[in-house]
Enzyme design. Sequence first.
Site, short mmCIF file in Angstrom:
data_model
loop_
_atom_site.label_atom_id
_atom_site.label_comp_id
_atom_site.label_asym_id
_atom_site.label_seq_id
_atom_site.Cartn_x
_atom_site.Cartn_y
_atom_site.Cartn_z
N THR A 105 0.82 -1.22 0.00
CA THR A 105 0.00 0.00 0.00
C THR A 105 0.85 1.27 0.00
O THR A 105 0.36 2.34 -0.31
CB THR A 105 -0.88 0.06 1.26
OG1 THR A 105 -0.03 0.15 2.41
CG2 THR A 105 -1.76 -1.16 1.38
N ASP A 200 18.17 -0.68 4.06
CA ASP A 200 18.95 -1.81 3.55
C ASP A 200 20.41 -1.41 3.34
O ASP A 200 21.33 -2.16 3.67
CB ASP A 200 18.37 -2.31 2.23
CG ASP A 200 17.15 -3.21 2.46
OD1 ASP A 200 16.92 -3.62 3.62
OD2 ASP A 200 16.45 -3.50 1.48
C1 PRP Z 1 11.79 4.07 4.65
C2 PRP Z 1 12.41 5.36 5.14
C3 PRP Z 1 11.23 6.12 5.67
C4 PRP Z 1 10.14 5.72 4.71
C5 PRP Z 1 9.96 6.82 3.72
O1 PRP Z 1 11.57 3.22 5.70
O2 PRP Z 1 13.42 5.17 6.10
O3 PRP Z 1 10.88 5.78 7.00
O4 PRP Z 1 10.57 4.52 4.06
O5 PRP Z 1 8.86 6.61 2.93
P1 PRP Z 1 7.55 7.51 3.00
O6 PRP Z 1 8.00 8.94 3.09
O7 PRP Z 1 6.89 7.19 1.69
O8 PRP Z 1 6.75 7.09 4.18
P2 PRP Z 1 11.06 1.71 5.47
O9 PRP Z 1 9.59 1.66 5.44
O10 PRP Z 1 11.77 1.12 4.30
O11 PRP Z 1 11.49 1.00 6.81
P3 PRP Z 1 12.95 0.73 7.42
O12 PRP Z 1 13.47 2.04 7.95
O13 PRP Z 1 12.63 -0.24 8.50
O14 PRP Z 1 13.84 0.17 6.35
#
Ligand code: PRP
Length: 207
Positions: A105, A200
Amino acid sequence: MAESIEHPCVQHKLAIIRDVDTGHKRFRELSTEITKFICYEALKNIKTKEVTVETPVASATCRKIDTDIVVIPVLRAGVGMLEGILELVPTARVGFVGVYRDEKTKLPVSYYERFPPQIKGGTCIVIDPMLATGGSTVCAIDLLKEHGADNIIVICIVTCPEGIEFVEEAHPDVRIYAAAIDDELNEKKYIVPGLGDAGDRLFGTSH
Ligand code: PRP
Ligand code: URA
């Protein structure tokens, strides 16, 4: 309101951290280095108070920071920026927000929060390297405000106009600082050109 830090030292490091051939050890180091520079700029208008200090020669009128600073890394990737802030502000307190972006999503899912009481009345700095759609950042700010925070800034490494607009609409009082405001999001909601999946790359978990 969003500001990108155009200093050549930041832009030089940004060029290296973006590079697909930069491995996780160097990526982590650069994340710390870049964050420290952005934070330095972001705190330039922070509240200070006048103090008198006795030097070996005479009294000197000086200024000291006069607000509690609370850093809030958004788990997981925000942790990679924490050291840079603590190098600059060693007395900062640390709270945590756990948010991940659902792969299908693309919406944020929050799973953890823990804040020190100083978020009320202090200066809160939300850190997350990527502000893409802005969903995760808005979620973190919502949680902070629900717990009484009213002075919040966001520091990220890379963002884009769509994400900035989303945060500004939800929280017009929050200022965003970044090393770069990139062009756009792709169909997977990744920032283009961006730097890929920050979590990652920081933690060496890519395939
Ligand atoms: C990534 C990043 C942000 C988010 C940004 O985290 O560190 O938190 O995505 O995307 P958005 O602005 O569209 O919300 P991720 O969900 O990959 O989790 P992680 O930090 O655990 O890798
Ligand atoms: N999360 C990331 O790590 N990178 C992006 O470009 C978007 C979301």
